[in-house]
Design an enzyme around this catalytic site. Structure first.
Site, PDB file in Angstrom:
ATOM      1  N   ASN A 127       0.872  -1.174   0.000  1.00 14.58           N
ATOM      2  CA  ASN A 127       0.000   0.000   0.000  1.00 14.58           C
ATOM      3  C   ASN A 127       0.914   1.229   0.000  1.00 14.58           C
ATOM      4  OD1 ASN A 127      -1.778   2.043   0.527  1.00 14.58           O
ATOM      5  ND2 ASN A 127      -2.710   1.085   2.328  1.00 14.58           N
ATOM      6  N   ARG A 181      -2.658  -2.082  -3.411  1.00 16.58           N
ATOM      7  CA  ARG A 181      -3.858  -1.273  -3.181  1.00 16.58           C
ATOM      8  C   ARG A 181      -3.790  -0.087  -4.130  1.00 16.58           C
ATOM      9  NH1 ARG A 181      -4.997   3.289   1.162  1.00 16.58           N
ATOM     10  NH2 ARG A 181      -7.223   3.492   0.798  1.00 16.58           N
ATOM     11  N   HIS A 197     -12.733   3.174   0.358  1.00 21.55           N
ATOM     12  CA  HIS A 197     -12.703   2.168   1.437  1.00 21.55           C
ATOM     13  C   HIS A 197     -13.397   0.876   1.021  1.00 21.55           C
ATOM     14  CE1 HIS A 197     -12.628   5.543   4.733  1.00 21.55           C
ATOM     15  NE2 HIS A 197     -11.395   5.143   4.458  1.00 21.55           N
ATOM     16  N   HIS A 238     -17.229   2.333   8.381  1.00 21.30           N
ATOM     17  CA  HIS A 238     -15.762   2.328   8.512  1.00 21.30           C
ATOM     18  C   HIS A 238     -15.373   3.660   9.135  1.00 21.30           C
ATOM     19  CE1 HIS A 238     -11.554   1.418   7.089  1.00 21.30           C
ATOM     20  NE2 HIS A 238     -11.491   2.735   7.285  1.00 21.30           N
ATOM     21  N   GLY A 264     -12.389   5.374  10.691  1.00 14.39           N
ATOM     22  CA  GLY A 264     -10.965   5.453  11.010  1.00 14.39           C
ATOM     23  C   GLY A 264     -10.566   6.915  10.959  1.00 14.39           C
ATOM     24  N   ASN A 265      -9.351   7.200  10.495  1.00 17.76           N
ATOM     25  CA  ASN A 265      -9.000   8.602  10.251  1.00 17.76           C
ATOM     26  C   ASN A 265      -9.892   9.162   9.164  1.00 17.76           C
ATOM     27  OD1 ASN A 265      -7.012   9.749  11.892  1.00 17.76           O
ATOM     28  ND2 ASN A 265      -5.533   8.279  11.054  1.00 17.76           N
ATOM     29  N   GLY A 266      -9.946   8.416   8.046  1.00 16.11           N
ATOM     30  CA  GLY A 266     -10.992   8.662   7.056  1.00 16.11           C
ATOM     31  C   GLY A 266     -12.193   7.848   7.490  1.00 16.11           C
ATOM     32  N   ARG A 319     -10.910  15.791   7.589  1.00 14.96           N
ATOM     33  CA  ARG A 319     -11.744  16.184   6.446  1.00 14.96           C
ATOM     34  C   ARG A 319     -13.121  16.626   6.929  1.00 14.96           C
ATOM     35  NH1 ARG A 319     -10.711  10.822   3.656  1.00 14.96           N
ATOM     36  NH2 ARG A 319      -8.499  10.967   3.172  1.00 14.96           N
ATOM     37  N   ASP A 325      -7.029  13.176  16.379  1.00 16.56           N
ATOM     38  CA  ASP A 325      -7.129  11.835  16.963  1.00 16.56           C
ATOM     39  C   ASP A 325      -8.307  11.812  17.939  1.00 16.56           C
ATOM     40  OD1 ASP A 325      -6.699   9.484  18.659  1.00 16.56           O
ATOM     41  OD2 ASP A 325      -4.770   9.348  17.637  1.00 16.56           O
ATOM     42  N   VAL A 362     -11.877   3.724  15.146  1.00 21.07           N
ATOM     43  CA  VAL A 362     -12.915   4.234  16.046  1.00 21.07           C
ATOM     44  C   VAL A 362     -14.032   3.199  16.218  1.00 21.07           C
ATOM     45  CG1 VAL A 362     -14.642   6.038  16.366  1.00 21.07           C
ATOM     46  CG2 VAL A 362     -12.425   6.621  15.333  1.00 21.07           C
ATOM     47  N   GLU A 380     -14.066   0.022  15.947  1.00 19.27           N
ATOM     48  CA  GLU A 380     -13.703  -1.198  16.677  1.00 19.27           C
ATOM     49  C   GLU A 380     -13.432  -0.939  18.154  1.00 19.27           C
ATOM     50  OE1 GLU A 380     -10.300  -2.811  14.553  1.00 19.27           O
ATOM     51  OE2 GLU A 380     -11.385  -2.572  12.671  1.00 19.27           O
ATOM     52  N   ASN A 381     -13.059   0.308  18.464  1.00 16.37           N
ATOM     53  CA  ASN A 381     -12.513   0.567  19.808  1.00 16.37           C
ATOM     54  C   ASN A 381     -13.281   1.543  20.687  1.00 16.37           C
ATOM     55  OD1 ASN A 381     -10.020  -1.041  19.645  1.00 16.37           O
ATOM     56  ND2 ASN A 381      -9.573   0.340  17.948  1.00 16.37           N
ATOM     57  N   GLU A 433      -7.853  -4.895   5.667  1.00 19.63           N
ATOM     58  CA  GLU A 433      -7.787  -4.614   4.230  1.00 19.63           C
ATOM     59  C   GLU A 433      -6.658  -5.385   3.564  1.00 19.63           C
ATOM     60  OE1 GLU A 433      -8.183  -0.472   5.621  1.00 19.63           O
ATOM     61  OE2 GLU A 433      -8.985  -0.068   3.623  1.00 19.63           O
TER      62      GLU A 433
HETATM   63  P1  ADP Z   1      -6.652   4.769   9.274  1.00 20.44           P
HETATM   64  O1  ADP Z   1      -7.826   5.365   8.590  1.00 20.44           O
HETATM   65  O2  ADP Z   1      -5.455   5.654   9.310  1.00 20.44           O
HETATM   66  O3  ADP Z   1      -6.364   3.332   8.910  1.00 20.44           O
HETATM   67  P2  ADP Z   1      -7.543   3.706  11.821  1.00 20.44           P
HETATM   68  O4  ADP Z   1      -8.589   2.795  11.279  1.00 20.44           O
HETATM   69  O5  ADP Z   1      -6.358   3.125  12.453  1.00 20.44           O
HETATM   70  O6  ADP Z   1      -7.127   4.793  10.775  1.00 20.44           O
HETATM   71  O7  ADP Z   1      -8.276   4.667  12.887  1.00 20.44           O
HETATM   72  C1  ADP Z   1      -7.606   5.717  13.477  1.00 20.44           C
HETATM   73  C2  ADP Z   1      -8.562   6.406  14.439  1.00 20.44           C
HETATM   74  O8  ADP Z   1      -9.015   5.453  15.392  1.00 20.44           O
HETATM   75  C3  ADP Z   1      -7.914   7.554  15.213  1.00 20.44           C
HETATM   76  O9  ADP Z   1      -8.720   8.710  15.128  1.00 20.44           O
HETATM   77  C4  ADP Z   1      -7.896   7.033  16.634  1.00 20.44           C
HETATM   78  O10 ADP Z   1      -8.117   8.043  17.549  1.00 20.44           O
HETATM   79  C5  ADP Z   1      -9.068   6.088  16.657  1.00 20.44           C
HETATM   80  N1  ADP Z   1      -8.921   5.145  17.776  1.00 20.44           N
HETATM   81  C6  ADP Z   1      -8.029   4.156  17.922  1.00 20.44           C
HETATM   82  N2  ADP Z   1      -8.199   3.550  19.116  1.00 20.44           N
HETATM   83  C7  ADP Z   1      -9.229   4.187  19.734  1.00 20.44           C
HETATM   84  C8  ADP Z   1      -9.889   4.056  20.994  1.00 20.44           C
HETATM   85  N3  ADP Z   1      -9.513   3.137  21.875  1.00 20.44           N
HETATM   86  N4  ADP Z   1     -10.905   4.896  21.268  1.00 20.44           N
HETATM   87  C9  ADP Z   1     -11.275   5.819  20.395  1.00 20.44           C
HETATM   88  N5  ADP Z   1     -10.703   6.004  19.206  1.00 20.44           N
HETATM   89  C10 ADP Z   1      -9.703   5.206  18.879  1.00 20.44           C
END
Ligand code: ADP
Length: 409
Positions: free
Chosen positions: A7, A94, A183, A211, A213-215, A244, A285, A334, A336-337, A387
């Site tokens: 990637n 990718r 995505h 999905h 994440g950052n995006g 964004r 973040d 986000v 997942e966590n 991915e």
């Molecule tokens: P990318 O799009 O770069 O692959 P990821 O899927 O790794 O990104 O997601 C990154 C985001 O996930 C960040 O904004 C981070 O704050 C958030 N994140 C990771 N762990 C946690 C958590 N335990 N609680 C809340 N947000 C989280």
């Protein structure tokens, strides 16, 4: 079969070497800050069952040098997992934008390279780096089959009424202005896992995959196919993201340009890199936003409210698109966590049959599980995305099919 997944970003190369079909990760890593004197190389390699980590800082001039380092690490007697680059059977790349040309994964030949090059105006930030990665991999892993897996491919099933913008048709027909969606590899992967979890064929499930994440993007999946998604012509619209803006009134751009005297590049940078959670809440973040919101910070709280309100609106819209929804699927960093984000995003959707069980939600961190309440009509799943694995699976399938066809001929 050994499959290397690559990637390539504008200044980074992520890689993962799989043993397939066992789905075993032999090594993985990241070369960051390519083009700088202090590039970071992180390499993990399997030794006696465990992944060992090796990091170093060194100048990496360009992507060619970056990939050469990857190849050296993979074949190194101390840190490596193979003896020679020729042991790699296939490289899965990718590629962000496949336009309307690619609705599926494809073996890379001259024509495919040329098409990816032609699509650069649609993805000026991503496709040039992806292309560079392919060209260099073709030299370094010259005996391997090269395969392109497109982020846009899964969304090629979106019907025209959903993928067209309400502007004159010539912009679509002559210039390709339409919703493409991104995505796709992640949405497809979690959709397949969700179907397995529900004990159904993927062709039989209706899902809303989130999905985050950052995006971030949401997809409406009907009978296993994408029928709408929140990103569009570019990855900018839809949900509020790390940096964004997501959906905004396009007139704001004219206003910034004409009334505020901002240049187009400046506006582009603002909406892509300085907006979203960062622009409203002060951090990109989400973990930092959550911490500050807990401490009572007003901007962080507002950012959190806006972020989850937007997710809820898209869930509502896609319930309307799908009519029957078997499950919501939360994935990526986000999704997942963060139990709080999942709870806030689902709050007030009880009349749609969507209700979270607090205890299950709280415990669901980074694992595949379900978190709906007993009375919820819609299942609510947390499914870690992968991915790289999906790219390896698709690459393996394409290579196997190509060799079968060769034998038949
Ligand atoms: P990318 O799009 O770069 O692959 P990821 O899927 O790794 O990104 O997601 C990154 C985001 O996930 C960040 O904004 C981070 O704050 C958030 N994140 C990771 N762990 C946690 C958590 N335990 N609680 C809340 N947000 C989280």
């Amino acid at each position: 079969m050994k499959i290397l997944v690559i990637n390539t970003g504008s200044s980074s190369i992520k890689y993962q070497l799989f043993e397939m079909p066992e789905r075993k990760v032999l090594a993985k890593g990241l070369v960051e800050r390519i083009g700088h004197d202090d590039s970071q190389v992180t390499h993990q390699y399997r030794q006696e069952g465990e992944l060992e980590k090796h990091t170093r800082t060194m100048p990496v001039k360009d992507h060619r040098e970056g990939l050469q380092i990857v190849s050296t690490l993979l074949t190194s007697p101390e840190l490596g997992v193979i003896h020679d680059p020729s042991e790699v059977d296939a490289v899965g790349h990718r590629v962000v934008h496949g336009g309307e040309h690619f609705s599926a994964t494809t073996l890379i030949g001259d024509e495919v390279l040329e098409t990816i090059r032609r699509l650069i105006p649609l993805a000026p930030l991503h496709n040039p780096a992806n292309l560079r990665g392919i060209e260099v991999a073709m030299e370094i892993f010259s005996s391997a089959k090269q395969v392109a897996v497109f982020d846009t491919a899964f969304h090629q099933t979106i019907p025209e009424e959903a993928f067209r913008y309400a502007i004159p048709g010539s912009f679509y027909r002559e210039h390709g202005v339409r919703v493409y969606g991104f995505h796709g590899t992640s949405h497809l992967y979690v959709a397949k896992r969700a179907a397995e979890f529900l004990g159904k064929d993927v062709e039989d499930v209706n899902l809303i995959t989130l999905h985050l994440g950052n995006g971030a993007s949401v997809t409406a999946v009907k009978n296993g196919q994408s029928v709408d998604t929140s990103m569009g012509f570019s990855p900018l619209p839809g949900l509020m993201m790390g940096t964004r803006c997501g959906d905004i009134d396009p007139s704001i751009i004219f206003y910034m340009n004409r009334a505020l005297g901002m240049g187009m590049d400046e506006i582009d940078d603002l909406l892509n890199k300085k907006s979203g959670l960062l622009g409203v809440g002060g951090n990109n973040d989400l973990r930092d936003i959550l911490k500050r919101a807990e401490g009572g910070d007003k901007n962080a709280r507002l950012a959190l409210g806006m972020y989850t309100y937007r997710i809820k609106k898209y869930i509502g819209a896609y319930v309307a698109v799908l009519n029957r929804v078997d499950a919501l699927v939360f994935t990526a960093g986000v999704g997942e966590n963060s139990p709080l984000i999942r709870r806030m995003a689902c709050e007030g959707l009880e009349h749609m049959g969507i209700r979270v069980n607090e205890e299950r939600n709280r415990r669901a961190i980074g694992v595949m599980t379900e978190i709906q309440a007993a009375e919820s009509h819609v299942r609510i799943l947390v499914i870690p995305t992968d991915e790289e694995l999906e790219i390896a699976l698709q690459t393996g399938r394409i290579v196997a099919r190509a060799s079968r066809e060769k034998v038949e001929k």
